[in-house]
Write an enzyme that holds these catalytic residues in place. Structure first.
Site, mmCIF file in Angstrom:
data_model
loop_
_atom_site.group_PDB
_atom_site.id
_atom_site.type_symbol
_atom_site.label_atom_id
_atom_site.label_comp_id
_atom_site.label_asym_id
_atom_site.label_seq_id
_atom_site.Cartn_x
_atom_site.Cartn_y
_atom_site.Cartn_z
ATOM 1 C CG ASP A 22 65.356 20.685 38.396
ATOM 2 O OD1 ASP A 22 65.842 19.821 37.635
ATOM 3 O OD2 ASP A 22 65.863 20.980 39.490
ATOM 4 N N GLY A 23 63.423 18.335 37.124
ATOM 5 C CA GLY A 23 62.906 17.077 37.675
ATOM 6 C C GLY A 23 62.619 15.996 36.647
ATOM 7 C CG HIS A 39 65.195 15.289 29.240
ATOM 8 N ND1 HIS A 39 65.137 16.175 30.288
ATOM 9 C CD2 HIS A 39 66.431 14.712 29.308
ATOM 10 C CE1 HIS A 39 66.279 16.148 30.962
ATOM 11 N NE2 HIS A 39 67.077 15.261 30.397
ATOM 12 C CB SER A 67 71.479 25.770 31.372
ATOM 13 O OG SER A 67 72.348 24.740 31.790
ATOM 14 C CD GLU A 69 75.772 27.192 33.310
ATOM 15 O OE1 GLU A 69 74.547 27.186 33.101
ATOM 16 O OE2 GLU A 69 76.472 28.223 33.158
ATOM 17 C CD1 TRP A 71 76.668 23.874 26.267
ATOM 18 C CD2 TRP A 71 76.497 22.163 24.837
ATOM 19 N NE1 TRP A 71 76.008 24.328 25.144
ATOM 20 C CE2 TRP A 71 75.896 23.299 24.247
ATOM 21 C CE3 TRP A 71 76.501 20.960 24.117
ATOM 22 C CZ2 TRP A 71 75.314 23.273 22.984
ATOM 23 C CZ3 TRP A 71 75.925 20.933 22.851
ATOM 24 C CH2 TRP A 71 75.344 22.074 22.299
ATOM 25 C CG LEU A 133 51.788 31.913 25.580
ATOM 26 C CD1 LEU A 133 51.414 32.529 26.931
ATOM 27 C CD2 LEU A 133 51.861 30.390 25.741
ATOM 28 N NE ARG A 183 65.508 24.472 40.367
ATOM 29 C CZ ARG A 183 66.771 24.578 40.019
ATOM 30 N NH1 ARG A 183 67.345 25.752 40.016
ATOM 31 N NH2 ARG A 183 67.480 23.525 39.680
ATOM 32 C CB ILE A 190 68.257 31.793 40.439
ATOM 33 C CG1 ILE A 190 67.201 32.456 41.328
ATOM 34 C CG2 ILE A 190 68.316 32.484 39.098
ATOM 35 C CD1 ILE A 190 65.796 32.488 40.761
ATOM 36 C CB SER A 191 70.022 26.960 38.130
ATOM 37 O OG SER A 191 69.982 26.147 39.265
HETATM 38 C C1 FPP Z 1 65.887 19.646 33.960
HETATM 39 O O1 FPP Z 1 65.596 18.382 34.503
HETATM 40 C C2 FPP Z 1 65.403 19.708 32.584
HETATM 41 C C3 FPP Z 1 66.186 19.934 31.486
HETATM 42 C C4 FPP Z 1 67.638 20.151 31.586
HETATM 43 C C5 FPP Z 1 65.619 19.927 30.114
HETATM 44 C C6 FPP Z 1 64.256 20.537 29.958
HETATM 45 C C7 FPP Z 1 63.860 20.400 28.536
HETATM 46 C C8 FPP Z 1 62.645 20.060 28.111
HETATM 47 C C9 FPP Z 1 61.487 19.843 29.003
HETATM 48 C C10 FPP Z 1 62.426 19.933 26.630
HETATM 49 C C11 FPP Z 1 62.014 21.272 26.070
HETATM 50 C C12 FPP Z 1 61.638 21.099 24.652
HETATM 51 C C13 FPP Z 1 61.293 22.103 23.820
HETATM 52 C C14 FPP Z 1 60.827 21.794 22.459
HETATM 53 C C15 FPP Z 1 61.369 23.507 24.214
HETATM 54 P P1 FPP Z 1 66.795 17.470 35.031
HETATM 55 O O2 FPP Z 1 67.251 16.599 33.910
HETATM 56 O O3 FPP Z 1 67.858 18.321 35.640
HETATM 57 O O4 FPP Z 1 66.058 16.615 36.126
HETATM 58 P P2 FPP Z 1 66.686 16.049 37.474
HETATM 59 O O5 FPP Z 1 66.979 17.237 38.355
HETATM 60 O O6 FPP Z 1 65.580 15.209 38.010
HETATM 61 O O7 FPP Z 1 67.900 15.243 37.102
#
Ligand code: FPP
Length: 252
Positions: A22-23, A39, A67, A69, A71, A133, A183, A190-191
Site C-alpha cells: 500500500d502507498g 504503481h 483486488s 475491489e 475495479w 522463491l 502491510r 487486512i482489506s
Molecule cells: C496500493 O496502493 C497498490 C495497488 C492497488 C497496486 C499494487 C500493484 C503493484 C505494485 C504492481 C504489481 C505488478 C506486478 C507485475 C505483480 P494505493 O494505490 O492504494 O496507494 P495509496 O493508498 O497511497 O492511494
C-alpha cells in the site's frame, strides 16, 4: 500447478511472507506525479523485495497486486494498472528466470480479458521450473472470493465442505500459510487479503509507502517476526515445552 518443493527457511526467518503493497498513490502524489507513476515504482520495489526475500531464505512471497475491489477505482487507473502488470510480466520474466523465481497467479482469472489471462498463464509456464522463491501474485483477488469459490467448487463436485477440504481448494493450496503478513503505507487493515490463510500469521504494519519499502524495512519486519512467540492457541508454557509441535492446528 504441482506443489513446489520448497527450501527450509533459516531459524527466525518466515518461510512465507505476504504483503499488502500500500502507498503507491501517495508516493506519487507527494511528488506531483500521476498515481500510475507510484504503481510503476511499486513494481521496482517488488523486484527488490523478491530478491531480498530469496537472499534471506524466505521461500514464498505473496503480494496483493489487484483486488476484486480495485475495479472501483477511476477507469484510467484501472486500465493503467492492468497494462502495467501485463507489461511488467513480459519485461520481468527474464529477471525472474535468472533469480530462480516461480510465478503463480491467484485470483479470478475468468473475468479478465483473454490477453491479460494468456499473459499470466505464459509467465507461470515460463517460470514453472524455478525453485528458489515462489512469488504468488494475487490479482483480481479477494479473500471472500477465494473462500466462496472453494466452497462452490466442492459443492459442485458433491464433496463435503470441511476446513481441510476448503483449505486445499483455495488459491494458496500449493504453499504453506503465510507466517508473516506485512502491510505498508501506515494503514492497519487486512482489506480482504488472505482472510483464511492469515488465521495464524503474525502481522507487521509499516509506515513506509510501498515504493520506499527497502531491504532495511524488510529486515525490520523479519526481526520483529523473530521476536514473536507463536502459540497457535496453546499456552506459553506448552510452547516452551519442545514436545508440543508449534504448528497451525489445521496442519498438525
Ligand atoms: C496500493 O496502493 C497498490 C495497488 C492497488 C497496486 C499494487 C500493484 C503493484 C505494485 C504492481 C504489481 C505488478 C506486478 C507485475 C505483480 P494505493 O494505490 O492504494 O496507494 P495509496 O493508498 O497511497 O492511494
Amino acid at each position: 500447478m504441482g506443489a513446489p518443493s520448497l527450501p527450509t527457511a533459516p531459524s527466525g526467518v518466515p518461510a512465507h511472507i505476504a504483503i499488502v503493497m500500500d502507498g503507491n498513490g501517495r508516493w506519487a502524489t507527494r511528488r506531483f506525479l500521476p498515481r500510475l507513476a507510484g504503481h510503476r515504482q511499486g513494481v521496482e520495489s517488488l523486484r527488490r523485495c523478491a530478491r531480498a526475500c530469496a537472499d534471506r531464505g524466505v521461500s514464498v512471497l505473496t503480494v496483493f497486486a489487484f483486488s476484486s475491489e480495485n475495479w472501483n477505482r477511476p477507469a484510467d487507473e484501472v486500465s493503467g494498472l492492468l497494462d502495467l502488470v501485463a507489461r511488467a510480466l513480459s519485461r520481468e520474466v527474464p529477471h525472474l528466470l535468472k533469480d530462480g523465481v516461480r510465478l503463480h497467479f491467484v485470483g479470478d482469472k475468468e473475468s479478465l480479458s483473454e490477453k491479460v489471462r494468456l499473459g499470466l498463464c505464459e509467465a507461470e509456464r515460463a517460470t514453472a521450473h524455478n525453485q528458489r522463491l515462489v512469488l504468488n501474485v494475487c490479482f483480481n483477488y479477494g479473500g471472500r472470493w477465494d473462500i466462496a469459490q472453494a466452497a462452490a467448487t466442492l459443492a459442485a463436485r458433491g464433496e463435503p465442505i470441511t476446513e481441510a477440504s476448503l483449505h486445499t481448494t483455495m488459491g494458496l493450496a500449493h504453499v504453506p500459510d503465510p507466517d508473516l503478513v506485512i502491510r505498508t503505507g501506515g494503514e492497519m487493515r487486512i482489506s480482504n487479503f488472505l482472510l483464511w490463510q492469515a488465521a495464524y500469521s503474525e502481522l507487521f504494519f509499516s509506515d513506509r509507502l510501498w515504493p520506499d519499502f527497502d531491504e532495511t524495512a524488510l529486515d525490520e519486519a523479519i526481526a520483529s517476526f523473530a521476536r514473536r512467540e507463536r502459540r497457535f492457541g496453546r499456552t506459553s508454557a506448552q510452547v516452551l515445552n519442545a514436545a508440543v509441535p508449534r504448528t497451525d492446528p489445521l496442519h498438525a
